[in-house]
Write an enzyme that holds these catalytic residues in place. Structure first.
Site, PDB file in Angstrom:
ATOM      1  N   TYR A 150     -80.849  65.529  56.538  1.00 42.59           N
ATOM      2  CA  TYR A 150     -80.577  63.936  56.182  1.00 42.59           C
ATOM      3  C   TYR A 150     -81.216  63.917  54.719  1.00 42.59           C
ATOM      4  CZ  TYR A 150     -78.617  63.266  60.572  1.00 42.59           C
ATOM      5  OH  TYR A 150     -77.904  63.040  61.684  1.00 42.59           O
ATOM      6  N   HIS A 198     -70.838  60.212  70.705  1.00 39.75           N
ATOM      7  CA  HIS A 198     -70.873  61.272  69.676  1.00 39.75           C
ATOM      8  C   HIS A 198     -70.532  62.467  70.510  1.00 39.75           C
ATOM      9  CE1 HIS A 198     -72.590  64.655  67.047  1.00 39.75           C
ATOM     10  NE2 HIS A 198     -72.325  63.460  65.988  1.00 39.75           N
ATOM     11  N   HIS A 256     -68.492  60.514  61.829  1.00 38.76           N
ATOM     12  CA  HIS A 256     -69.152  61.237  60.834  1.00 38.76           C
ATOM     13  C   HIS A 256     -68.248  62.321  60.338  1.00 38.76           C
ATOM     14  CE1 HIS A 256     -72.811  60.709  63.768  1.00 38.76           C
ATOM     15  NE2 HIS A 256     -72.355  59.847  63.027  1.00 38.76           N
ATOM     16  N   ASP A 289     -71.828  63.038  56.930  1.00 39.58           N
ATOM     17  CA  ASP A 289     -72.733  63.825  57.867  1.00 39.58           C
ATOM     18  C   ASP A 289     -74.031  64.471  57.446  1.00 39.58           C
ATOM     19  OD1 ASP A 289     -73.954  63.506  60.478  1.00 39.58           O
ATOM     20  OD2 ASP A 289     -72.551  64.834  61.291  1.00 39.58           O
ATOM     21  N   HIS A 290     -74.535  65.517  57.605  1.00 41.09           N
ATOM     22  CA  HIS A 290     -75.723  66.177  57.211  1.00 41.09           C
ATOM     23  C   HIS A 290     -75.312  66.656  55.703  1.00 41.09           C
ATOM     24  CE1 HIS A 290     -75.845  67.435  61.669  1.00 41.09           C
ATOM     25  NE2 HIS A 290     -76.107  66.415  61.387  1.00 41.09           N
ATOM     26  N   CYS A 315     -66.835  63.161  65.344  1.00 33.29           N
ATOM     27  CA  CYS A 315     -67.811  64.002  64.353  1.00 33.29           C
ATOM     28  C   CYS A 315     -66.884  65.423  63.771  1.00 33.29           C
ATOM     29  CB  CYS A 315     -69.109  64.161  65.031  1.00 33.29           C
ATOM     30  SG  CYS A 315     -70.115  65.251  64.012  1.00 33.29           S
TER      31      CYS A 315
HETATM   32  C1  DNO Z   1     -77.293  64.758  64.571  1.00 32.19           C
HETATM   33  C2  DNO Z   1     -76.521  63.630  64.879  1.00 32.19           C
HETATM   34  C3  DNO Z   1     -76.609  63.266  66.375  1.00 32.19           C
HETATM   35  C4  DNO Z   1     -75.948  62.110  66.775  1.00 32.19           C
HETATM   36  C5  DNO Z   1     -76.420  61.580  68.249  1.00 32.19           C
HETATM   37  C6  DNO Z   1     -75.614  60.344  68.658  1.00 32.19           C
HETATM   38  O1  DNO Z   1     -77.736  65.031  63.371  1.00 32.19           O
HETATM   39  O2  DNO Z   1     -75.019  63.547  64.374  1.00 32.19           O
HETATM   40  O3  DNO Z   1     -78.228  63.424  66.779  1.00 32.19           O
HETATM   41  O4  DNO Z   1     -76.822  61.182  65.855  1.00 32.19           O
HETATM   42  O5  DNO Z   1     -75.840  62.496  69.137  1.00 32.19           O
HETATM   43  O6  DNO Z   1     -76.437  59.628  69.460  1.00 32.19           O
END
Ligand code: DNO
Length: 357
Positions: free
Chosen positions: A333, A207, A274, A319-320, A245
């Site tokens: 989340y 990531h 992501h 993602d978020h 991401c």
């Molecule tokens: C944040 C996430 C990161 C991700 C890590 C993977 O919300 O996208 O914490 O899970 O970097 O190791």
């Protein structure tokens, strides 16, 4: 493409698996053993329990996010071999239970970082927010304390208490560690684990740094196209892959996110994605936006098109999300806004697939 949803495990995630199952089009979760500290072995039995629970809900768990890398590995300390050995044992145990992709990161000290976890929008929703000017006026400890305080009593991924207990000590250890040193330590780690990945059929997906720039003088080496290129070349194997991401790379407008997806998709090096949007507010200043293109600054259609055309078999998750409709929970989340994100991304996907027929 498999559409998934990040889930932290019973007792750690306020969202029940059954609710995830009710989101149309979701095949499974990106799972984790939340109680595990970096460097600890995940036993086959513990993984089996997680899998049984997820399968009983009618969902898959072919992706793990994350198996965290011990700081001693990133720092290249003598103890790293022991931790690399443990990491390999964890990978073997995960593969035994059908795991195909492991997401991780190689960020020094911090994982993702924001200055506000519940920034109020005009419509009453809240979102994650970042202003570099504020970070510059804070110490690492102040940021950590503020993040812990604002996290609604839930442990945030990347901000696990045991990792942060050692904050001052670890910040000191990084003094004088250059990006070159960090790359050498990264290569050593990959050389230690990729043969195991190849043998057991797991792809590692790194990531990117979030946000996509330097912080507190730490050697961050994964936040632009050339960094990703250097990483995939460190060990030239499909098992050494990326979790691209959009929001992390996209925090820096200099990164052409659709082009990054397209290039590394074509090169066969994206194992997970992501997908989320960001809104630029100024120099190193942004907030997280709802998923649709019109609400932020990323072209989500171009991103999904790049995925569709170059790496259509990838595992994706929204993602978020923002907190909307009065939801309370782990910042970034929530259930509702991520479910909206999924529906939107699946709509784009359907349009892409029907148009290309
Ligand atoms: C944040 C996430 C990161 C991700 C890590 C993977 O919300 O996208 O914490 O899970 O970097 O190791």
């Amino acid at each position: 493409m498999k559409m998934t949803f990040r889930w932290y495990g019973s007792g750690y995630d306020p969202i029940p698996l059954q609710y995830i199952k009710q989101i149309p089009g979701v095949s499974g979760i990106m799972g984790v053993l939340s109680g595990k500290a970096a460097g600890e072995v995940w036993t086959s039995e513990e993984i089996g329990e997680l899998m049984d629970e997820v399968h009983a809900a009618g969902l898959e768990c072919e992706v793990i996010e994350s198996v965290n890398v011990h700081e001693d590995i990133k720092l290249g300390l003598d103890t790293r071999d022991e931790y690399i050995k443990n990491y390999c044992t964890t990978l073997e145990n995960l593969a035994e239970h059908g795991v195909k992709v492991v997401i991780y990161n190689f960020m020094p000290v911090f994982d993702w970082l924001r200055t506000e976890l519940a920034h109020e929008n005009e419509d009453g929703s809240t979102c994650l927010y970042y202003d570099h000017a504020e970070v510059e006026g804070m110490t690492p400890r102040e940021i950590v304390e503020r993040t812990a305080q604002d996290s609604a009593g839930l442990t945030l991924p990347g901000w696990e208490p045991e990792r942060l207990e050692r904050l001052d000590e670890v910040m000191k250890l990084y003094e004088g560690v250059t990006k070159e040193d960090m790359r050498a330590n990264y290569r050593y780690f990959l050389e230690g684990i990729i043969p195991t990945c190849e043998r057991v059929g797991i792809r590692m997906a790194v990531h990117p740094d979030d946000p996509a720039w330097d912080l507190f003088g730490l050697p961050r080496i994964c936040n632009k196209r050339d960094d990703l290129d250097a990483i995939v070349k460190m060990v030239d194997s499909p098992a050494n892959a990326l979790c691209v991401c959009s929001g992390s790379l996209g925090s820096n407008p200099d990164n052409d996110v659709p082009a990054i997806f397209r290039e590394f998709g074509q090169r066969g090096r994206i194992a997970a994605a992501h997908v989320r949007n960001v809104k630029y507010l100024g120099y190193k200043h942004f907030q997280e936006a709802p998923h649709p293109s019109e609400t932020g600054d990323l072209d989500m259609h171009a991103i999904m098109e790049a995925i569709y055309e170059t790496c259509p078999d990838v595992y994706i998750r929204p993602d978020h999300g923002r907190m909307i409709w009065g939801e309370e929970g782990r910042p970034g989340y929530p259930l509702y806004d991520r479910a909206l994100g999924i529906t939107y991304l699946l709509g784009l996907w359907e349009a892409l697939s029907k148009r290309s027929r």
